[in-house]
Write a protein that holds these residues in place. Structure first.
Motif, short mmCIF file in Angstrom:
data_model
loop_
_atom_site.label_atom_id
_atom_site.label_comp_id
_atom_site.label_asym_id
_atom_site.label_seq_id
_atom_site.Cartn_x
_atom_site.Cartn_y
_atom_site.Cartn_z
N ILE A 1 15.02 3.86 4.66
CA ILE A 1 14.50 4.04 3.48
C ILE A 1 15.29 4.31 2.55
N ASP A 2 14.75 4.05 1.15
CA ASP A 2 15.48 4.24 -0.02
C ASP A 2 14.32 4.69 -1.29
N PRO A 3 13.98 5.98 -0.86
CA PRO A 3 12.88 6.69 -1.69
C PRO A 3 13.37 7.06 -3.01
N VAL B 1 7.02 -1.71 3.92
CA VAL B 1 5.84 -1.59 3.13
C VAL B 1 6.23 -0.98 1.68
N GLN B 2 5.58 -1.47 0.78
CA GLN B 2 5.57 -1.24 -0.56
C GLN B 2 4.16 -1.07 -1.49
N LEU B 3 4.39 -0.16 -2.32
CA LEU B 3 3.15 0.23 -3.16
C LEU B 3 3.17 -0.78 -4.15
N PRO B 4 1.85 -1.09 -4.66
CA PRO B 4 1.56 -2.07 -5.75
C PRO B 4 1.69 -1.43 -7.00
N GLU B 5 3.17 -0.92 -7.37
CA GLU B 5 3.39 -0.07 -8.50
C GLU B 5 3.37 -1.19 -9.42
N PRO B 6 2.77 -0.88 -10.67
CA PRO B 6 2.80 -1.92 -11.68
C PRO B 6 4.05 -2.10 -12.36
N PHE C 1 9.85 1.59 4.61
CA PHE C 1 8.69 1.89 3.93
C PHE C 1 8.78 2.34 2.46
N PHE C 2 9.76 2.10 1.86
CA PHE C 2 10.21 2.13 0.40
C PHE C 2 10.67 0.74 0.12
N ALA C 3 10.31 -0.22 0.23
CA ALA C 3 10.76 -1.59 0.23
C ALA C 3 11.27 -2.03 -1.12
N GLY C 4 10.85 -1.59 -2.20
CA GLY C 4 11.29 -1.99 -3.49
C GLY C 4 11.17 -3.66 -3.77
N SER C 5 12.30 -4.03 -3.72
CA SER C 5 12.29 -5.63 -4.06
C SER C 5 12.54 -6.32 -2.69
N ALA C 6 12.40 -5.70 -1.64
CA ALA C 6 12.66 -6.17 -0.18
C ALA C 6 14.01 -6.45 -0.10
N SER C 7 14.89 -5.81 -0.35
CA SER C 7 16.57 -5.97 0.02
C SER C 7 16.75 -5.88 1.50
N SER C 8 15.69 -5.02 2.26
CA SER C 8 16.15 -4.99 3.71
C SER C 8 15.59 -6.46 4.32
N GLY D 1 1.03 -1.31 0.17
CA GLY D 1 -0.27 0.05 -0.14
C GLY D 1 0.86 1.17 -0.03
N ASP D 2 0.11 2.53 -0.31
CA ASP D 2 0.77 3.68 -0.18
C ASP D 2 1.49 3.69 1.10
N ASN D 3 2.83 4.18 1.41
CA ASN D 3 3.11 4.12 2.55
C ASN D 3 2.63 5.39 3.65
N LEU D 4 2.30 6.51 3.12
CA LEU D 4 1.89 7.37 3.96
C LEU D 4 0.55 6.91 4.90
N VAL E 1 14.70 -8.43 -13.38
CA VAL E 1 12.94 -8.62 -12.63
C VAL E 1 13.23 -7.29 -11.85
N PHE E 2 14.52 -6.59 -11.33
CA PHE E 2 14.11 -5.63 -10.63
C PHE E 2 15.39 -4.67 -10.87
N SER E 3 15.32 -3.23 -11.25
CA SER E 3 16.31 -2.57 -11.43
C SER E 3 16.96 -1.85 -10.07
N PRO F 1 18.57 -2.77 -7.29
CA PRO F 1 18.18 -2.92 -5.83
C PRO F 1 19.40 -2.62 -5.08
N LYS F 2 19.21 -2.45 -3.78
CA LYS F 2 20.26 -2.15 -2.87
C LYS F 2 20.83 -3.39 -2.66
N PRO F 3 22.41 -3.55 -2.47
CA PRO F 3 22.86 -4.86 -1.89
C PRO F 3 22.43 -4.89 -0.52
C1 SAM Z 1 14.44 3.10 -4.89
S1 SAM Z 1 13.02 2.00 -4.76
C2 SAM Z 1 13.56 1.17 -3.41
C3 SAM Z 1 14.63 -0.16 -3.71
C4 SAM Z 1 14.88 -1.08 -2.70
N1 SAM Z 1 15.63 -0.51 -1.68
C5 SAM Z 1 15.50 -2.29 -3.01
O1 SAM Z 1 16.63 -2.64 -2.62
O2 SAM Z 1 14.87 -3.06 -3.88
C6 SAM Z 1 11.72 2.86 -4.22
C7 SAM Z 1 10.67 2.02 -4.02
O3 SAM Z 1 9.74 2.86 -3.33
C8 SAM Z 1 8.38 2.66 -3.94
N2 SAM Z 1 7.44 3.77 -3.65
C9 SAM Z 1 7.37 4.80 -4.23
N3 SAM Z 1 6.29 5.61 -3.56
C10 SAM Z 1 5.82 4.63 -2.38
C11 SAM Z 1 4.57 4.95 -1.55
N4 SAM Z 1 4.07 6.13 -1.72
N5 SAM Z 1 4.42 3.94 -0.98
C12 SAM Z 1 5.16 2.77 -0.93
N6 SAM Z 1 6.16 2.53 -1.70
C13 SAM Z 1 6.65 3.54 -2.60
C14 SAM Z 1 8.48 2.17 -5.07
O4 SAM Z 1 7.49 1.69 -6.05
C15 SAM Z 1 9.86 1.79 -5.17
O5 SAM Z 1 9.74 0.23 -5.39
#
Ligand code: SAM
Length: 622
Positions: free
Chosen positions: A120-122, A439-444, A412-419, A98-101, A385-387, A389-391
């Motif tokens: 966070i990695d926004p 937390v991660q948005l269902p970004e298509p 709360f910007f989890a991306g591919s869940a590296s954390s 969901g939206d992290n806010l 699959v994911f561009s 990602p943080k190591p």
């Molecule tokens: C830079 S990436 C994070 C990558 C992550 N650290 C990794 O290693 O995979 C930022 C992520 O934040 C997500 N994101 C952006 N806005 C968001 C929001 N409002 N709520 C939750 N996730 C969000 C994006 O979909 C994206 O996957």
């Protein structure tokens, strides 16, 4: 500044040409592409009066709205998704789609002051990033609910324009990013423990604004460091400036001044005890000093081996100890004179006497690179699959600086869940149980992307699948007694509309409308609300974490949920007269129910209420 409106077929736009010339001549008169008249007047030497007087401040278009967005309460909740989880009942890690806010607002009560680390990695605001626009304050309640619904129903993204690209040509390019970040950082701060720490990844696009924003939200006095992470190993051949930018930043702040980073483990392999010294393992250390004769004359003298009489001349920067201390060390057998008179004396450094087993962490991190992150995700989920990602090694390096056994981290910007991979591998390595909430948005994912070809619809799907695979890898690799393996798993949740009806005072003008509204609220829960969904919504509302251990009891044939050693009981399915006495006999502190369980029987409800009063039990009916 580019000419925005001109096409090849059109004659030059005079106004735009003037703008470009003015911006080239007086760049300080423009802010985010807009003319700042006060700055222009100041630049040409005229008096420019700033309302309220001049002062040091970070300000941008939409800052007040960002504060309002922060203050608007969420009416959504988190719906448990057992089928997407692993070992739901025992799991200590949480993933939320969901939206992290919205999610942070919902988590605030249950996780207030409990989080040790936020990483966070926004979106870096590169000009091609998309994020949720901060201008939703104008949204009506109906629009808001529809948005949350949209998200829940198709799992995809919300209304058009809600999540969109923030291009550099956008008039509010920096402002939009700042407005997006402000409310999230504010709530993040509320979640942190007094000794908690936040690390924020970013790059040159926003690091200057991020530092100012973090100063505002966390306080300048709580700044710890701005780490430079050497993310790139080989030169960026696409750079047009003649400079290959090879690093990113990680900005670190503490919640209060209480937090200190642990540091990096000293290399203890050098310690041994070849001469069976009763003081234990030691290593030889340099004995030369660091000061000139002028600065520290007492450190400049000749050192004589008392056994051989060999004179070791004073090194250019003197010795480490004054003559008296040196004599004491010689008599204690702490000075190592070389067998060859050409060598240099050294001293014994005992492991036992080391003040700390850690040395300060450098602000320059070179241990891992972006390539390592890509390799990890490729190996687990498939190529591309994911561009970027943080190591996970970068995040575990940060996590081990602050987290101990049982500590909680939020990303709360989890991306591919590296954390998640970072925390799991740290736990495996040190046999402790750090916990994670992601937390991660269902970004298509892109239509023609590798992720789509691999069968993923959203980044949240990618994150969940990585978590599953990390768990299964852990289960295969650790021995059966390992702490991480015993409750290996994660609970998955989805941001969803509340299970309860919201009282609405607006739009009620007639007694009939009021009566209709009262009728509607005879039951607080919505039609079809699932018991477990309501339970988790109430747990959060009553300040309980999503991993709170829940016991399911059968009380006179009725289902009751108990937490905190049966001190709090939830009755959400059905209630009968026969349940009253056994419930009271359990001697709980509180019984929480919803109207629906009494099936319109006021008598039943009143009976339970009276019995609770008599026994000193708090009774709450929603
Ligand atoms: C830079 S990436 C994070 C990558 C992550 N650290 C990794 O290693 O995979 C930022 C992520 O934040 C997500 N994101 C952006 N806005 C968001 C929001 N409002 N709520 C939750 N996730 C969000 C994006 O979909 C994206 O996957």
């Amino acid at each position: 500044m580019t000419d925005k409106n001109e096409t090849i077929a059109e004659s030059p736009n005079q106004a735009e040409q003037c703008r470009i010339q003015l911006a080239a001549l007086i760049p300080e008169a423009f802010s985010e592409g807009e003319l700042d008249v006060i700055a222009l007047r100041r630049a040409i030497g005229e008096d420019a009066i700033i309302e309220g007087g001049e002062r040091y401040a970070l300000t941008w278009a939409g800052k007040s709205t960002a504060y309002k967005v922060l203050q608007t309460p969420s009416t959504a909740t988190l719906r448990p998704e057992r089928d997407k989880s692993v070992n739901f009942d025992q799991a200590q890690h949480v993933f939320i789609e969901g939206d992290n806010l919205e999610v942070l607002k919902i988590l605030q009560k249950a996780y207030f002051g409990k989080v040790k680390l936020i990483y966070i990695d926004p979106p870096y605001n590169t000009g091609s990033d998309s994020f949720i626009y901060p201008d939703r304050f104008q949204e009506s309640k109906e629009e808001y609910l529809r948005r949350i619904h949209d998200l829940a129903d198709d799992g995809m993204l919300m209304r058009e324009g809600f999540f969109r690209k923030n291009s550099k040509e956008n008039g509010h390019y920096h402002s939009n990013w700042l407005s997006m970040m402000l409310p999230r950082l504010y709530i993040a701060r509320n979640l942190l423990r007094e000794d908690g720490v936040i690390f924020v990844s970013c790059d040159d696009n926003e690091v200057h604004n991020l530092r100012c924003l973090m100063n505002e939200v966390f306080g300048e006095e709580n700044f710890i460091a701005q780490f430079v992470w050497k993310s790139r190993v080989s030169e960026d051949t696409r750079a047009t400036t003649g400079v290959s930018t090879d690093h990113e930043y990680i900005v670190a702040y503490s919640r209060t001044g209480e937090a200190v980073l642990r540091g990096i483990e000293k290399d203890l392999e050098k310690f041994s005890n070849p001469d069976s010294d009763p003081r234990g393992p030691w290593r030889s250390a340099d004995l030369t000093g660091l000061a000139t004769k002028d600065a520290r004359p007492n450190l400049h003298y000749d050192l004589i081996d008392p056994n051989t009489g060999v004179n070791y001349c004073c090194p250019p920067k003197g010795w480490r100890f004054d003559p008296e201390t040196m004599q004491k060390k010689i008599s204690e057998g702490r000075i190592l004179f070389p067998s060859n008179p050409e060598g240099r004396p050294r001293h014994k450094l005992f492991l036992e006497e080391m003040r700390s087993l850690f040395k300060n962490m450098s602000t320059v991190i070179t241990d891992v690179s972006t390539g390592d992150g890509t390799k990890e995700v490729n190996a687990l989920l498939g190529q591309g699959v994911f561009s970027f990602p943080k190591p996970s090694g970068l995040i575990s390096l940060l996590a081990e600086q602050v987290m101990g056994d049982g500590d909680l981290m939020v990303d709360f910007f989890a991306g591919s869940a590296s954390s998640f991979e970072a925390i799991t591998s740290l736990n495996e390595r040190n046999g402790v149980k750090r916990r994670a909430v992601l937390v991660q948005l269902p970004e298509p994912v892109g239509e023609n992307s590798e992720a789509a070809r691999a069968g993923f619809s959203t980044i949240a799907d990618i994150a969940r699948e990585r978590i599953r695979r990390v768990i299964s890898k852990t289960q295969q690799s650790v021995d059966l007694a390992s702490a991480e393996q015993k409750d290996a798993g994660f609970k998955s949740f989805l941001l969803a509309p509340s299970n309860f009806k919201q009282w609405r005072g607006d739009g009620i003008d007639t007694p009939e409308q009021l009566a209709e509204q009262m009728q509607m609220f005879a039951k607080s829960e919505k039609e079809g609300a699932q018991v477990e969904d309501m339970l988790y919504e109430l747990l959060l509302k009553f300040g309980q974490e999503l991993t709170t251990s829940i016991e399911t009891l059968n009380v006179a044939g009725g289902k009751v949920f108990a937490i905190h050693g049966r001190k709090t009981l939830f009755v959400l399915k059905q209630f009968t007269e026969a349940m009253i006495q056994p419930l009271v006999d359990l001697k709980p502190r509180e019984i929480i129910t919803i109207d629906g369980v009494f099936q319109d029987s006021d008598n039943l409800k009143t009976n339970l209420d009276l019995q609770c009063r008599d026994s000193g039990i708090k009774f709450t009916c929603l």
